[in-house]
Design an enzyme around this catalytic site. Structure first.
Site, mmCIF file in Angstrom:
data_model
loop_
_atom_site.group_PDB
_atom_site.id
_atom_site.type_symbol
_atom_site.label_atom_id
_atom_site.label_comp_id
_atom_site.label_asym_id
_atom_site.label_seq_id
_atom_site.Cartn_x
_atom_site.Cartn_y
_atom_site.Cartn_z
ATOM 1 N N LYS A 174 0.864 -1.184 0.000
ATOM 2 C CA LYS A 174 0.000 0.000 0.000
ATOM 3 C C LYS A 174 0.899 1.232 0.000
ATOM 4 C CE LYS A 174 -1.437 2.812 2.980
ATOM 5 N NZ LYS A 174 -1.376 4.086 2.174
ATOM 6 N N GLY A 205 -4.680 3.065 -1.223
ATOM 7 C CA GLY A 205 -5.581 3.402 -0.132
ATOM 8 C C GLY A 205 -4.923 4.372 0.823
ATOM 9 N N ASP A 206 -5.688 4.854 1.781
ATOM 10 C CA ASP A 206 -5.123 5.724 2.805
ATOM 11 C C ASP A 206 -4.864 4.923 4.077
ATOM 12 O OD1 ASP A 206 -7.662 5.387 3.902
ATOM 13 O OD2 ASP A 206 -8.342 7.399 3.362
ATOM 14 N N GLY A 211 -4.636 0.835 5.025
ATOM 15 C CA GLY A 211 -3.553 0.677 5.994
ATOM 16 C C GLY A 211 -4.011 -0.021 7.258
ATOM 17 N N GLU A 382 9.573 16.964 14.891
ATOM 18 C CA GLU A 382 10.050 16.761 13.524
ATOM 19 C C GLU A 382 9.275 17.706 12.602
ATOM 20 O OE1 GLU A 382 11.188 12.990 10.723
ATOM 21 O OE2 GLU A 382 9.227 12.948 11.695
#
Length: 479
Positions: A174, A205-206, A211, A382
């Site tokens: 994915k 997919g997202d 996921g 980050e």
């Protein structure tokens, strides 16, 4: 507008089970550049079922045959390097020259290193001279879900697919929905190379959809994920009920420790490294720690270098940096730059807003903060953009304390001409990787981190081992 609405499942391109369109945005101009389909549970189930059915045959395939297919894949990959570079430049904003060399080039580099490692790896070996009838067998973990990010697409896809294929795992990839086009080209290459049906499958997919479905799926034996620490935590929790193996390569907040005796190019090298890929690298040297005797000059040099970094469209050739990937990232970076100003760091280059002359596109001004401390937000979080935070230090001990005072532990950097000090620093820094004086890690070196930067290692022998189970056999019979 590019349309790539099909998935690669069980050796065939198949239509998604339901219409669920997603528009990929070109970050250089904020315009849609492609339409893909996002998968449903039915698509995920079909891909996992295909991988599960193909597993016994692929595991039984001799390692030499699996290596030969990866070697064939490399030949095909090299013939399609330009296609991959154009796709990545369009969808995630890598300047085209950089996309051709670094982004696309990473794929062949990793695949070749896996082949070198695999040809020397003993997949079946004796336990030791003390136990002549005991054997250790390394066999595939099983069905592997590979979830890859948008920032270094081919780097991460080949690190996972190459190791999984040689190790005998079947897989479902994915890719990030932000940069899916390169992955679909890669699926075409896997098909052309002749991997058996079901060995490699791709479902777009997202994270919340495919996921999550993959990480919780009872027939998935392993998840290999690269992305944010937040998402890695969610995947670990989602995978816990089935006790599957989870490999995570997550965020970082690397310290670049510059001692007073560093070489004259150390500051410039550190700034340019930070700005590479528009700062969108988990191993970026985003905190520059500089020893007091050279600190003022270092700040001046860093500002000069950053001010000379040019920003432009990913489609343009040249040595500039492109946009960040999307509006969400752009807004996050702007908020963090403003946070640095509000918390009292000294802005010496860049700042909020787009660079001059760029009114559209997710462009960020190359930014340098000085006089920061390690408790400021810009030193803790980050940023994932072209933003460098500079912090002064007095002693080696203080530098180690500041460098290690972070929840992350991916890559740290050391600049010194004192060999003994360099070795002390390498042992003291809590990170999966340490690089000295501009020398990057060599072919086959493992990539991965400690603490909230993840677990496991990618690349070379260690990358193969991540996709292998260890089986101990006693009473081995002579053949």
């Amino acid at each position: 507008m590019i349309e790539r609405r099909n998935f690669y499942i069980d050796g065939m391109w198949v239509a998604p089970s339901e219409a669920n369109d997603f528009h990929v945005i070109n970050p250089s101009n904020e315009e849609p550049c492609a339409t893909i389909s996002l998968g449903s549970q039915a698509d995920t189930d079909a891909a996992v079922a295909a991988a599960k059915a193909a597993l016994p045959g692929w595991m039984a395939t001799p390692v030499s045959d699996r290596i030969a297919l990866v070697e064939k894949l490399i030949d095909i990959y090299q013939s399609r390097t330009e296609d991959l570079a154009q796709a990545m430049s369009l969808e995630m904003g890598a300047p085209i020259d950089m996309a051709r060399t670094q982004q696309a080039g990473a794929g062949t580099w990793h695949l070749k290193n896996f082949i070198r490692a695999a040809k020397e790896f003993e997949f079946e070996r004796p336990l030791g001279n003390h136990a002549p009838n005991d054997r250790i067998i390394y066999e595939a973990v099983g069905v592997a879900a590979l979830i890859t990010p948008w920032n270094w697409p081919m780097n991460q896809i080949t690190l996972k697919v190459g190791a999984a294929a040689i190790s005998g795992c079947t897989m479902v990839l994915k890719p990030s929905e932000q940069s899916p086009l390169n992955a679909m080209i890669f699926a075409e290459m896997m098909d052309e190379a002749g991997f058996p049906p079901g060995v490699f499958n791709l479902v777009n997919g997202d994270g919340a959809g495919v996921g999550s479905q993959l990480s919780a799926h009872p027939d998935v034996d392993m998840v290999s994920f690269t992305g944010s620490t937040r998402a890695g935590t969610a995947i670990s929790k989602n995978a816990a009920d089935t006790l599957k193996k989870v490999h995570l390569e997550l965020g970082g907040k690397g310290a670049n420790v510059v001692f007073a005796d560093a070489d004259e190019k150390a500051i410039k090298r550190g700034v340019l490294h930070m700005m590479n890929n528009t700062g969108q690298s988990c191993n970026a040297p985003s905190r520059m720690l500089v020893q007091r005797p050279v600190y003022d000059q270092a700040v001046e040099t860093a500002a000069e270098v950053a001010n000379k970094v040019t920003v432009g469209s990913a489609a343009e050739e040249g040595r500039h940096i492109g946009p960040v990937v999307n509006e969400v990232q752009w807004n996050k970076i702007q908020d963090l730059i403003q946070k640095g100003i509000d918390e009292g760091a000294r802005l010496v280059a860049g700042g909020t807003g787009r660079p001059e002359g760029l009114n559209k596109g997710y462009y960020v001004r190359p930014t340098v903060f000085a006089d920061a401390n390690n408790q400021m937000t810009i030193a803790r979080e980050e940023i994932f953009g072209p933003v460098l935070t500079m912090i002064p230090f007095e002693t080696e001990e203080e530098a180690i304390e500041i460098a290690n005072d972070t929840p992350y532990g991916l890559t740290n950097y050391v600049q010194t001409q004192d060999g003994s000090r360099a070795n002390r620093m390498a042992r003291a820094l809590r990170s999966g990787m340490v690089e000295m004086n501009g020398q990057s890690r060599s072919a086959g070196s493992p990539f991965g981190g400690m603490k909230q930067s993840g677990n496991g290692r990618e690349g070379g022998v260690w990358g193969l081992e991540d996709f292998l189970e260890v089986k101990a056999v006693g009473g081995w019979a002579a053949e």
